[in-house]
Design a protein around this motif. Sequence first.
Motif, PDB file in Angstrom:
ATOM      1  N   GLU A   1      -7.771  -4.774  -0.948  1.00 31.07           N
ATOM      2  CA  GLU A   1      -6.994  -4.463  -2.144  1.00 31.07           C
ATOM      3  C   GLU A   1      -6.478  -3.030  -2.072  1.00 31.07           C
ATOM      4  O   GLU A   1      -7.137  -2.150  -1.524  1.00 31.07           O
ATOM      5  N   ALA A   2      -5.295  -2.821  -2.614  1.00 30.50           N
ATOM      6  CA  ALA A   2      -4.739  -1.472  -2.672  1.00 30.50           C
ATOM      7  C   ALA A   2      -5.516  -0.645  -3.697  1.00 30.50           C
ATOM      8  O   ALA A   2      -5.792  -1.106  -4.805  1.00 30.50           O
ATOM      9  N   ARG A   3      -5.890   0.549  -3.301  1.00 26.43           N
ATOM     10  CA  ARG A   3      -6.659   1.447  -4.152  1.00 26.43           C
ATOM     11  C   ARG A   3      -5.975   2.808  -4.245  1.00 26.43           C
ATOM     12  O   ARG A   3      -5.017   3.088  -3.524  1.00 26.43           O
ATOM     13  N   SER A   4      -6.506   3.647  -5.105  1.00 28.62           N
ATOM     14  CA  SER A   4      -6.024   5.016  -5.201  1.00 28.62           C
ATOM     15  C   SER A   4      -6.783   5.873  -4.198  1.00 28.62           C
ATOM     16  O   SER A   4      -8.014   5.855  -4.154  1.00 28.62           O
ATOM     17  N   ILE A   5      -6.040   6.599  -3.360  1.00 26.95           N
ATOM     18  CA  ILE A   5      -6.648   7.452  -2.347  1.00 26.95           C
ATOM     19  C   ILE A   5      -6.200   8.891  -2.573  1.00 26.95           C
ATOM     20  O   ILE A   5      -5.008   9.173  -2.671  1.00 26.95           O
ATOM     21  N   LYS A   6      -7.172   9.790  -2.640  1.00 29.03           N
ATOM     22  CA  LYS A   6      -6.868  11.209  -2.763  1.00 29.03           C
ATOM     23  C   LYS A   6      -7.368  11.922  -1.519  1.00 29.03           C
ATOM     24  O   LYS A   6      -8.561  11.913  -1.223  1.00 29.03           O
ATOM     25  N   VAL A   7      -6.456  12.521  -0.787  1.00 31.56           N
ATOM     26  CA  VAL A   7      -6.827  13.288   0.398  1.00 31.56           C
ATOM     27  C   VAL A   7      -6.914  14.755   0.009  1.00 31.56           C
ATOM     28  O   VAL A   7      -5.917  15.386  -0.351  1.00 31.56           O
TER      29      VAL A   7
ATOM     30  N   PHE B   1       0.840  -1.192   0.000  1.00 35.41           N
ATOM     31  CA  PHE B   1       0.000   0.000   0.000  1.00 35.41           C
ATOM     32  C   PHE B   1       0.880   1.248   0.000  1.00 35.41           C
ATOM     33  O   PHE B   1       1.841   1.331   0.760  1.00 35.41           O
ATOM     34  N   GLY B   2       0.511   2.205  -0.851  1.00 37.92           N
ATOM     35  CA  GLY B   2       1.212   3.466  -0.887  1.00 37.92           C
ATOM     36  C   GLY B   2       2.484   3.411  -1.688  1.00 37.92           C
ATOM     37  O   GLY B   2       3.061   2.352  -1.934  1.00 37.92           O
ATOM     38  N   ASP B   3       2.923   4.601  -2.116  1.00 38.34           N
ATOM     39  CA  ASP B   3       4.190   4.720  -2.826  1.00 38.34           C
ATOM     40  C   ASP B   3       5.350   4.571  -1.845  1.00 38.34           C
ATOM     41  O   ASP B   3       5.175   4.640  -0.624  1.00 38.34           O
ATOM     42  N   ALA B   4       6.542   4.366  -2.392  1.00 39.98           N
ATOM     43  CA  ALA B   4       7.727   4.241  -1.542  1.00 39.98           C
ATOM     44  C   ALA B   4       7.806   5.435  -0.592  1.00 39.98           C
ATOM     45  O   ALA B   4       7.636   6.583  -0.998  1.00 39.98           O
ATOM     46  N   SER B   5       8.032   5.153   0.681  1.00 39.31           N
ATOM     47  CA  SER B   5       8.029   6.200   1.694  1.00 39.31           C
ATOM     48  C   SER B   5       9.088   5.922   2.735  1.00 39.31           C
ATOM     49  O   SER B   5       9.442   4.762   3.002  1.00 39.31           O
ATOM     50  N   SER B   6       9.589   6.978   3.359  1.00 37.01           N
ATOM     51  CA  SER B   6      10.536   6.816   4.460  1.00 37.01           C
ATOM     52  C   SER B   6       9.847   6.236   5.687  1.00 37.01           C
ATOM     53  O   SER B   6      10.500   5.743   6.601  1.00 37.01           O
ATOM     54  N   VAL B   7       8.511   6.315   5.716  1.00 37.74           N
ATOM     55  CA  VAL B   7       7.736   5.683   6.776  1.00 37.74           C
ATOM     56  C   VAL B   7       7.120   4.419   6.185  1.00 37.74           C
ATOM     57  O   VAL B   7       6.088   4.466   5.516  1.00 37.74           O
ATOM     58  N   HIS B   8       7.772   3.292   6.415  1.00 35.27           N
ATOM     59  CA  HIS B   8       7.327   2.022   5.847  1.00 35.27           C
ATOM     60  C   HIS B   8       6.927   1.092   6.981  1.00 35.27           C
ATOM     61  O   HIS B   8       7.740   0.774   7.858  1.00 35.27           O
ATOM     62  N   LEU B   9       5.676   0.671   6.988  1.00 34.39           N
ATOM     63  CA  LEU B   9       5.120  -0.135   8.067  1.00 34.39           C
ATOM     64  C   LEU B   9       4.994  -1.591   7.628  1.00 34.39           C
ATOM     65  O   LEU B   9       4.547  -1.868   6.511  1.00 34.39           O
ATOM     66  N   THR B  10       5.381  -2.492   8.515  1.00 33.98           N
ATOM     67  CA  THR B  10       5.376  -3.919   8.175  1.00 33.98           C
ATOM     68  C   THR B  10       4.722  -4.729   9.303  1.00 33.98           C
ATOM     69  O   THR B  10       5.385  -5.515   9.981  1.00 33.98           O
ATOM     70  N   PRO B  11       3.434  -4.548   9.524  1.00 31.31           N
ATOM     71  CA  PRO B  11       2.777  -5.288  10.604  1.00 31.31           C
ATOM     72  C   PRO B  11       2.683  -6.778  10.290  1.00 31.31           C
ATOM     73  O   PRO B  11       2.610  -7.183   9.123  1.00 31.31           O
ATOM     74  N   ASP B  12       2.687  -7.582  11.328  1.00 28.00           N
ATOM     75  CA  ASP B  12       2.335  -8.989  11.159  1.00 28.00           C
ATOM     76  C   ASP B  12       0.850  -9.032  10.815  1.00 28.00           C
ATOM     77  O   ASP B  12       0.028  -8.465  11.539  1.00 28.00           O
ATOM     78  N   TRP B  13       0.517  -9.678   9.706  1.00 25.80           N
ATOM     79  CA  TRP B  13      -0.845  -9.590   9.181  1.00 25.80           C
ATOM     80  C   TRP B  13      -1.551 -10.938   9.229  1.00 25.80           C
ATOM     81  O   TRP B  13      -1.012 -11.944   8.785  1.00 25.80           O
ATOM     82  N   ILE B  14      -2.759 -10.927   9.775  1.00 24.53           N
ATOM     83  CA  ILE B  14      -3.622 -12.103   9.808  1.00 24.53           C
ATOM     84  C   ILE B  14      -4.872 -11.783   8.996  1.00 24.53           C
ATOM     85  O   ILE B  14      -5.460 -10.705   9.145  1.00 24.53           O
TER      86      ILE B  14
END
Length: 349
Positions: A187-193, A169-182
Amino acid sequence: MSNRLAIACRDQAVHCDRLGSPFMVKLMGLLADNSATHPALRSWENQFSGDISPAGISLPLRIAGGLQYLVVARKSTALAACYPPNEVPDAALWDAVDTALISNPEFWNAWLENAPQTNEVRRSVALIAAAHYLAAQTTLPFHLSELGASAGLNLMFDQFSMQAGPNSFGDASSVHLTPDWIGTPPEARSIKVASRRGVDLNPLDSQDPETQLRLLAYLWADQPERATLTKAAIAIQNASVDQGDAIEWLESRLSAPFDGLHLIYHTIAWQYFPETAQAKGASLIESSGESATADRPLAWLRMENDGSSPGAALTLRLWPGDLTVQLGRVDFHGRWMDWQAPQTLDWIR
């Protein structure tokens, strides 16, 4: 007479153990063991009436935060020498802590008056997942409103990246999160804030050097990855956080509907609002939801402690239709996500 601080510290130690911090477990144990005889600790226990436990004003975390501040602000080389990544005997750690607690009473008097504010960046794993889940329902732009936003780091969640199982999810970022996922991630979508804003009783200016030290002070010394993520989030933070009462602010925020999806959210904050404020806030959101339309929908996302375990409940409420979706459970620090949301949702598509 019971030693309230010792009880609170041992309670906090249990939480620290569950959240993977052996150092904090050790520190809480030392504070508990010495709380009945240490002059500063006894004084602070007497200073605060009511609940000083993790469910109340969190006096143990206030004390731990002050000690960590002395380390990250380089105010005590002796204490820093006993903090991770260094490993010292318990007696040496206590000697350094003892000295720090009785030194500079002016610092401690001011520090202890403020509640802990971690602005835990990893809680954005819940926000990212929920936002992409919502984006499967609508292509409308998002307008973000965060209650209890602290320094506003999690207002920038759409600029973070996350790996959730096989999905990125998201473009390459210096804040990259890697949670353990269950579970099966959305699905990854386009988000406009289109807009983002938050509120806090004591908002922190993330660009102020002293404030940055305060944010780092509440991150546990043996979890350096949290500090790395926080520093990276500070570097990209450009959202506004208003000072004020969250519910009064929310009432003003809801007074005029946005052109797009209005996403109201809070992460481990609602429990600290008075019950009257909670009731008023829920009523305001529900009333606004009654006038929501497919072109101007409203979403209320809550990551909050519901008394069950493990972790916090992640709940989404949607208007029009007043639909409640249980998205799953998430670790209080965002280390893992148990995603339980239905893969398909009959809302406004």
